[in-house]
Design a protein around this motif. Structure first.
Motif, PDB file in Angstrom:
ATOM      1  N   MET A  15       0.835  -1.209   0.000  1.00 11.50           N
ATOM      2  CA  MET A  15       0.000   0.000   0.000  1.00 11.50           C
ATOM      3  C   MET A  15       0.870   1.258   0.000  1.00 11.50           C
ATOM      4  O   MET A  15       0.607   2.222  -0.707  1.00 11.50           O
ATOM      5  N   LEU A  16       1.934   1.216   0.830  1.00 11.75           N
ATOM      6  CA  LEU A  16       2.791   2.395   0.939  1.00 11.75           C
ATOM      7  C   LEU A  16       3.456   2.708  -0.389  1.00 11.75           C
ATOM      8  O   LEU A  16       3.461   3.857  -0.837  1.00 11.75           O
ATOM      9  N   SER A  17       4.018   1.660  -1.029  1.00  8.33           N
ATOM     10  CA  SER A  17       4.752   1.974  -2.255  1.00  8.33           C
ATOM     11  C   SER A  17       3.807   2.459  -3.340  1.00  8.33           C
ATOM     12  O   SER A  17       4.124   3.406  -4.065  1.00  8.33           O
ATOM     13  N   ALA A  18       2.616   1.868  -3.415  1.00  9.72           N
ATOM     14  CA  ALA A  18       1.667   2.342  -4.419  1.00  9.72           C
ATOM     15  C   ALA A  18       1.275   3.788  -4.128  1.00  9.72           C
ATOM     16  O   ALA A  18       1.268   4.640  -5.022  1.00  9.72           O
ATOM     17  N   GLY A  19       0.969   4.053  -2.846  1.00  9.60           N
ATOM     18  CA  GLY A  19       0.548   5.402  -2.470  1.00  9.60           C
ATOM     19  C   GLY A  19       1.638   6.422  -2.709  1.00  9.60           C
ATOM     20  O   GLY A  19       1.392   7.514  -3.225  1.00  9.60           O
ATOM     21  N   LEU A  20       2.865   6.066  -2.350  1.00  5.76           N
ATOM     22  CA  LEU A  20       3.965   7.021  -2.499  1.00  5.76           C
ATOM     23  C   LEU A  20       4.251   7.300  -3.965  1.00  5.76           C
ATOM     24  O   LEU A  20       4.496   8.449  -4.352  1.00  5.76           O
ATOM     25  N   ALA A  21       4.210   6.235  -4.795  1.00 10.79           N
ATOM     26  CA  ALA A  21       4.471   6.442  -6.221  1.00 10.79           C
ATOM     27  C   ALA A  21       3.422   7.389  -6.802  1.00 10.79           C
ATOM     28  O   ALA A  21       3.744   8.359  -7.494  1.00 10.79           O
ATOM     29  N   LEU A  22       2.171   7.110  -6.458  1.00  9.98           N
ATOM     30  CA  LEU A  22       1.081   7.958  -6.949  1.00  9.98           C
ATOM     31  C   LEU A  22       1.259   9.390  -6.450  1.00  9.98           C
ATOM     32  O   LEU A  22       1.098  10.362  -7.197  1.00  9.98           O
ATOM     33  N   GLY A  23       1.604   9.495  -5.165  1.00  8.47           N
ATOM     34  CA  GLY A  23       1.751  10.808  -4.537  1.00  8.47           C
ATOM     35  C   GLY A  23       2.869  11.619  -5.150  1.00  8.47           C
ATOM     36  O   GLY A  23       2.728  12.833  -5.336  1.00  8.47           O
ATOM     37  N   LEU A  24       3.988  10.943  -5.488  1.00  9.50           N
ATOM     38  CA  LEU A  24       5.106  11.686  -6.080  1.00  9.50           C
ATOM     39  C   LEU A  24       4.683  12.300  -7.404  1.00  9.50           C
ATOM     40  O   LEU A  24       4.999  13.455  -7.698  1.00  9.50           O
ATOM     41  N   GLY A  25       3.939  11.523  -8.186  1.00  3.81           N
ATOM     42  CA  GLY A  25       3.452  12.057  -9.455  1.00  3.81           C
ATOM     43  C   GLY A  25       2.544  13.249  -9.227  1.00  3.81           C
ATOM     44  O   GLY A  25       2.681  14.298  -9.864  1.00  3.81           O
ATOM     45  N   LEU A  26       1.637  13.081  -8.259  1.00  5.05           N
ATOM     46  CA  LEU A  26       0.677  14.149  -7.958  1.00  5.05           C
ATOM     47  C   LEU A  26       1.407  15.393  -7.464  1.00  5.05           C
ATOM     48  O   LEU A  26       1.108  16.521  -7.881  1.00  5.05           O
ATOM     49  N   ALA A  27       2.380  15.182  -6.583  1.00  3.74           N
ATOM     50  CA  ALA A  27       3.119  16.310  -6.010  1.00  3.74           C
ATOM     51  C   ALA A  27       3.886  17.040  -7.109  1.00  3.74           C
ATOM     52  O   ALA A  27       3.958  18.268  -7.122  1.00  3.74           O
ATOM     53  N   TYR A  28       4.443  16.284  -8.052  1.00  2.00           N
ATOM     54  CA  TYR A  28       5.212  16.889  -9.125  1.00  2.00           C
ATOM     55  C   TYR A  28       4.349  17.891  -9.882  1.00  2.00           C
ATOM     56  O   TYR A  28       4.798  18.988 -10.223  1.00  2.00           O
ATOM     57  N   VAL A  29       3.091  17.516 -10.100  1.00  3.15           N
ATOM     58  CA  VAL A  29       2.191  18.398 -10.855  1.00  3.15           C
ATOM     59  C   VAL A  29       1.704  19.555  -9.991  1.00  3.15           C
ATOM     60  O   VAL A  29       1.787  20.720 -10.384  1.00  3.15           O
ATOM     61  N   THR A  30       1.209  19.244  -8.784  1.00  2.00           N
ATOM     62  CA  THR A  30       0.523  20.277  -8.013  1.00  2.00           C
ATOM     63  C   THR A  30       1.470  21.321  -7.427  1.00  2.00           C
ATOM     64  O   THR A  30       1.065  22.464  -7.242  1.00  2.00           O
ATOM     65  N   THR A  31       2.721  20.948  -7.138  1.00  2.00           N
ATOM     66  CA  THR A  31       3.603  21.934  -6.520  1.00  2.00           C
ATOM     67  C   THR A  31       3.988  23.039  -7.495  1.00  2.00           C
ATOM     68  O   THR A  31       4.558  24.043  -7.087  1.00  2.00           O
ATOM     69  N   GLN A  32       3.643  22.873  -8.771  1.00  2.00           N
ATOM     70  CA  GLN A  32       3.862  23.960  -9.720  1.00  2.00           C
ATOM     71  C   GLN A  32       3.144  25.216  -9.245  1.00  2.00           C
ATOM     72  O   GLN A  32       3.613  26.329  -9.457  1.00  2.00           O
ATOM     73  N   GLY A  33       1.996  24.988  -8.595  1.00  2.00           N
ATOM     74  CA  GLY A  33       1.200  26.120  -8.114  1.00  2.00           C
ATOM     75  C   GLY A  33       1.898  26.915  -7.027  1.00  2.00           C
ATOM     76  O   GLY A  33       1.508  28.027  -6.714  1.00  2.00           O
ATOM     77  N   LEU A  34       2.927  26.332  -6.406  1.00  2.00           N
ATOM     78  CA  LEU A  34       3.609  27.009  -5.307  1.00  2.00           C
ATOM     79  C   LEU A  34       4.757  27.887  -5.787  1.00  2.00           C
ATOM     80  O   LEU A  34       5.382  28.585  -5.002  1.00  2.00           O
ATOM     81  N   LYS A  35       5.033  27.820  -7.085  1.00  2.00           N
ATOM     82  CA  LYS A  35       6.243  28.453  -7.618  1.00  2.00           C
ATOM     83  C   LYS A  35       6.466  29.880  -7.121  1.00  2.00           C
ATOM     84  O   LYS A  35       7.588  30.248  -6.793  1.00  2.00           O
ATOM     85  N   THR A  36       5.373  30.675  -7.088  1.00  2.00           N
ATOM     86  CA  THR A  36       5.576  32.076  -6.731  1.00  2.00           C
ATOM     87  C   THR A  36       6.083  32.241  -5.298  1.00  2.00           C
ATOM     88  O   THR A  36       6.646  33.265  -4.953  1.00  2.00           O
ATOM     89  N   PHE A  37       5.862  31.228  -4.467  1.00  2.00           N
ATOM     90  CA  PHE A  37       6.289  31.319  -3.072  1.00  2.00           C
ATOM     91  C   PHE A  37       7.739  30.952  -2.875  1.00  2.00           C
ATOM     92  O   PHE A  37       8.345  31.289  -1.871  1.00  2.00           O
ATOM     93  N   LEU A  38       8.261  30.161  -3.802  1.00  2.00           N
ATOM     94  CA  LEU A  38       9.521  29.480  -3.502  1.00  2.00           C
ATOM     95  C   LEU A  38      10.709  30.379  -3.750  1.00  2.00           C
ATOM     96  O   LEU A  38      10.699  31.246  -4.608  1.00  2.00           O
ATOM     97  N   PHE A  39      11.738  30.167  -2.963  1.00  2.00           N
ATOM     98  CA  PHE A  39      12.942  30.952  -3.077  1.00  2.00           C
ATOM     99  C   PHE A  39      14.123  30.004  -2.965  1.00  2.00           C
ATOM    100  O   PHE A  39      14.253  29.275  -1.981  1.00  2.00           O
TER     101      PHE A  39
END
Lengths: 108, 907
Positions: free
Chosen positions: B839-863
């Motif tokens: 369960m963990l490996s499936a969830g983490l793999a899925l999550g990494l993909g999701l995080a890769y896409v969604t964290t684009q929205g944070l770009k303006t915050f990042l330094f």
């Protein structure tokens, strides 16, 4: 048929107020002992008609000293019955024409 | 419990019991009459009774169907179902509480974020038809916006653009403090000067008294009202106790007398988001308004109303044509270029920057994610419970409940849980808004306490229903599909139905892991950003530095030199306090946003170099000679100011390295600028550059250093051009202490109070706090995401634990059998851990993909960290992995510890 039961009940009440048992008996005798109304349909129907304001009810004492709920036709019910009868006649007419009518010569 | 039961009974009873009794009586009468009729026909009592009952049919059914016809019948059913649901949830208190709390966390955070979004992005402006209001600004050829426009230009727009009905203008300085004198001291207010048609343009009339008289043909205030003033509701209430007699009263603002003519309605504010309460002074045109000359005519900000039936594009097109004409009136070709374009924006859009909008949407998204995680977690719990309740539901089915009724019952339970969760969540919302009050004020200029309002509550209701559906639809579908008969069979384990359900639950846990990972990655990225920001070399020392903002009614010093009469004595006294290393005056502390003074060089000639230099926009700061000892920034070339720089000595200025680079346009030795004459302090004194100091961060840690020019405060006299520019703007006092700044605060306050009673309530802050506040948006986002991410991690671990513990409990017999047949305990443990690892490996793999896409929205915050930073992703993955395995360890241990004898005997 939809609404037939209501029409029959309203029609019965046209002769005067009556209780549930009286309606069953009246319908049975009038139909020549053919129509036996189920109480499972009669009472829900009566309560539905009352909710719609077509009949009103009252507790009365019968001749045999039995206390019973008597239903009587309300004004709105009278009108509803007239409409129902009209619709019924029209329906019978239409169905009769289809069943007994002969194909009329088409006016080519 | 008995309370609920009796309540439900009483409620149903009150409504329906009499009618039920009547129906019973009616049925009894029916049967009695039938019996009598039959006996009259000669049947015996017994025969008659039996026949009558037979003919009547199922009494209970007749009664039930007849009930169904009654008007308020659904209410009775609902009451009954509700009472039952309450009883069921009350019976398993632990389950209910954990569900309610989980939902509260999800709903509460989403609701809090929505409150902020509603306030900042969706609020309706307190004006009539605010969507018709536009802001007009002149723009340079390259799109650089001008801060204001001369009256002559504004007049052209209003005369010639058919798309505009009204064009109002005003003069407002956000950081300026005005002093409204009252019996005891002075109230700090802001006093924008506004044109006579401003309130009409906004479509708001005074609630008391009248507005300014408008001068015909110009829109400005008629000279007869030159000494009239309009108060805001806040000022009227706090300073004048909301008395109607305030009309006609004479009040003094910055020493000038005005007569009160009106009070604006409650909730009205213009401009929006001011820190200080407002009063409005009249903007009467003067002689200088008849010119279009740099540094001669005053400039005004402009707000206009579109004519009904026109839109902003039409106004934009018209104004573009007009402005081309207006620009021709400028004689200087370079200034003409600065006003050749025009920018038209909806007024509402000018209030929120694009960055804020993105930031808020990202945070709202994060809170929605947390809500989803909470719902997923609860769904998993509900499914487990549905399995445990299979038999109960089957019994209900067997007793005649229809599938729809059972589904209804389960939905109602879900609604009840989610309703309770939302109520708790609402409390959490209020608490969170309170917790982040400071951050909200600095980031979104929300100065009043923020509370969920009606639209937010409506949103909350929607969220409650959505949660209820999400968490109960799955169990309900399962229950509707379930076969009654096998569930009722004694002791039959429901293997078939169970396996599908375990798969569903495993999927839910995987989803949860993936979503949590996404949130945690976001949180990690922001923490790294904060870390990076904290470690940017600022170019000055921040520890042990206190900054005092000396807000003082400077009009009281008209004609006198405030520096020598007020400020310098304070500095001298403070410098002699024990524990003070150095104290210095400065017009604005570095990275403090209160004042923004900018400076550009005048153009000596039209030579290419001079033109380029005239476009340099430099930070302008007036500082005392002790400034270097307070902040300790190094010199690159030349010297800092010293005690010999006085009003009578040679005028000197300092520049920073960035300025030198902009000045020469190349990488020349900074020393070359020494001795240059950059500016004049007044007609006689031309200032010479005597030093170049190292770049420091003026705006924020993330923004690169900008060109800067510093002048020496003792050299500035009332004759100096900047002196009036800085008037009404607080002078800062920076104090470097030996120990913690707090120890010296009381003495400092005392020195101030003695110098002038007006300084008694000066604001004190520390340099560390100022720097911290510039991290504002990142800090706020990081704090929020820490909460969201932490909750998500907790829910996720709880979800994994819950599922595995449940599976182990169900498979106790199987484990016992395995052990009895010779399986090693480690094998059994492995069985459970394998399930967890899968369960963990499936969830983490899925999550990494999701995080890769969604964290684009944070770009303006990042330094200094990329949105797909591998280190953050790896760290978060490991964190979740450890958390997940720790959560599965306990169930695994329990599985391994199963006693085969007991397990096999159990059934």
């Amino acid at each position: 048929m939809q609404g037939t039961l209501a029409m029959l009940i309203l029609r019965t009440l046209q002769w005067g107020p009556s209780h549930g048992y009286g309606i069953v008996q009246a319908l049975r005798t009038q139909s020549g002992e053919i129509l036996q109304l189920e109480t499972g349909s009669l009472y829900p129907a009566l309560h539905r008609l009352e909710r719609r304001g077509w009949v009103s009810s009252d507790w009365k004492q019968t001749e045999s000293n039995q206390c019973a709920r008597c239903y009587s036709l309300a004004v709105a019910g009278r009108k509803e019955l007239r409409d129902d009868l009209d619709r019924w006649k029209q329906m019978v007419d239409v169905i009769g024409r289809i069943l007994h009518g002969e194909p009329e010569g088409g006016e080519a | 419990m008995s309370f609920w039961r009796s309540w439900g009974w009483w409620f149903g009873h009150g409504l329906f019991e009499r009618r039920k009794d009547e129906l019973d009586e009616e049925i009894r009468a029916h049967i009695a009459m039938d019996i009598q009729a039959r006996m009259e026909r000669g049947q015996s009592l017994k025969e008659a009774e039996a026949a009558a009952r037979l003919e009547f049919g199922n009494e209970g059914l007749v009664r039930d169907v007849t009930h169904g016809q009654w008007r308020w019948n659904w209410l009775e059913r609902l009451t009954r179902d509700l009472a039952y649901a309450i009883r069921v949830l009350h019976r398993s208190r632990g389950f209910s509480i954990s569900v309610i709390l989980t939902l509260a966390v999800g709903v509460g955070s989403a609701c809090a974020m929505f409150t902020v979004v509603d306030r900042v992005l969706l609020r309706s402006l307190p004006y009539k038809e605010p969507e018709k209001l536009i802001e007009i600004q002149e723009a340079g050829a390259k799109g650089a916006l001008q801060y204001g426009a001369p009256y002559l230009d504004i007049h052209q727009w209003s005369e010639r653009s058919p798309a505009l009905t009204q064009v109002a203008f005003f003069n407002y300085n956000r950081v300026r403090t005005y002093f409204l004198e009252e019996s005891n001291g002075a109230a700090h207010v802001n006093a924008p000067a506004v044109s006579g048609n401003l309130f009409a343009t906004l479509g708001v009339a005074p609630s008391l008294g009248r507005g300014f008289v408008v001068k015909k043909g110009s829109g400005a205030v008629d000279p007869q009202d030159a000494h009239a003033i309009i108060l805001s509701d806040t000022v009227w209430r706090t300073t004048y106790n909301a008395q109607d007699s305030v009309l006609g009263k004479t009040v003094r603002v910055n020493g000038e007398s005005y007569s009160v003519i009106g009070v604006m309605p409650r909730g009205f504010s213009f401009p929006l988001g001011t820190e200080l309460p407002l009063v409005w002074t009249p903007l009467v045109l003067g002689k200088t308004d008849a010119a279009r000359e740099h540094n001669v005519n005053p400039n005004y900000q402009v707000i206009a109303r579109l004519r009904p039936g026109t839109d902003i594009n039409q106004a934009n097109a018209e104004l573009k044509v007009i402005q081309a004409d207006v620009a021709k009136a400028y004689t200087d070709p370079y200034y003409r270029e600065d006003v050749s374009g025009i920018s038209v924006q909806h007024y509402g859009d000018t209030l929120v920057t694009d960055k804020t909008q993105k930031a808020l949407m990202a945070l709202l998204g994060a809170s929605a994610l947390l809500w989803l995680i909470a719902c997923v977690n609860v769904t998993s719990l509900m499914l487990a419970r549905a399995t445990a309740r299979q038999r109960e539901i089957a019994v209900r089915g067997a007793l005649g409940a229809s599938r729809w009724q059972i589904v209804q019952q389960l939905l109602l339970e879900g609604l009840l849980l989610s309703g309770c969760g939302s109520l708790c969540g609402l409390g959490l919302t209020v608490a969170m808004l309170k917790l982040f009050e400071h951050g909200l004020a600095t980031q979104f200029s929300i100065h009043e306490p923020l509370m969920p309002n009606l639209p937010v509550l409506a949103g909350l209701l929607g969220l409650t229903i959505a949660s209820a559906l999400l968490i109960s639809v799955w169990p309900a579908i399962g229950a509707a599909r379930a076969q009654i008969e096998p569930a009722l069979r004694q002791g039959a384990p429901q293997q078939g139905a169970g396996r599908a359900q375990h798969r569903t639950r495993a999927l839910l846990v995987i989803t949860e892991i993936a979503l949590s990972l996404t949130l945690l990655v976001g949180c990690g990225l922001l923490l790294r950003t904060i870390y990076a920001l904290r470690h940017v070399p600022l170019g000055f020392r921040t520890e042990h530095v206190i900054v005092a903002q000396m807000t003082i009614p400077s009009y009281k010093f008209a004609g006198r030199n405030m520096t020598t009469e007020l400020y310098q004595p304070i500095v001298d006294k403070v410098n002699h306090l024990p524990g003070v290393e150095a104290a210095s005056l400065l017009s604005q502390a570095p990275m403090d946003h209160t004042v923004n003074m900018e400076f550009s060089l005048g153009r000596a000639s039209n030579a290419a170099d001079d033109v380029r230099r005239s476009t340099i926009r430099a930070e302008f700061r007036a500082v005392g000679p002790e400034m270097q000892r307070v902040y300790g920034f190094p010199m690159v070339r030349g010297r800092f100011f010293n005690e010999q720089d006085t009003a009578t000595s040679q005028a000197v200025v300092l520049v920073n390295r960035a300025f030198v680079k902009a000045y020469y346009g190349d990488e020349r030795d900074p020393g070359a600028i020494l001795g240059e004459h950059l500016l004049s302090l007044d007609k006689q004194r031309h200032a010479q550059v005597v030093g170049v100091f190292e770049d420091e961060r003026q705006v924020s840690a993330a923004a690169p250093p900008r060109p800067e020019v510093e002048v020496c405060i003792p050299q500035i006299t009332p004759e100096t051009g900047f002196y009036t520019g800085a008037e009404g703007v607080a002078m800062d006092l920076a104090v470097r202490t030996e120990q913690s700044p707090s120890t010296i605060l009381p003495e400092l306050r005392e020195v101030m109070r003695k110098a002038s009673p007006d300084l008694a309530d000066s604001k004190f802050t520390t340099m560390d706090q100022i720097v911290e506040d510039t991290f504002g948006s990142q800090r706020l986002a990081a704090d929020l995401l820490e909460i969201f991410g932490g909750s998500a991690l907790f829910l996720c671990v709880a979800g994994i634990y819950g599922l595995l513990a449940y599976l182990v409990a169900r498979r106790t017999r199987e484990m016992g059998l395995r052990i009895a047949l010779g399986a090693q305990r480690s094998d059994v443990m492995g069985l459970v851990l394998r399930q967890a690892a899968w369960m963990l490996s499936a969830g983490l793999a899925l999550g990494l993909g999701l995080a890769y896409v969604t964290t684009q929205g944070l770009k303006t915050f990042l330094f200094e960290v990329k949105s797909n930073d591998p280190w953050t992703m790896a760290a978060v993955t490991v964190l979740l992995l450890i958390g997940g395995l720790a959560a599965s360890w306990l169930p695994a241990r329990r599985a391994a510890g199963v006693d085969p004898m007991q397990a096999l005997r159990a059934e």
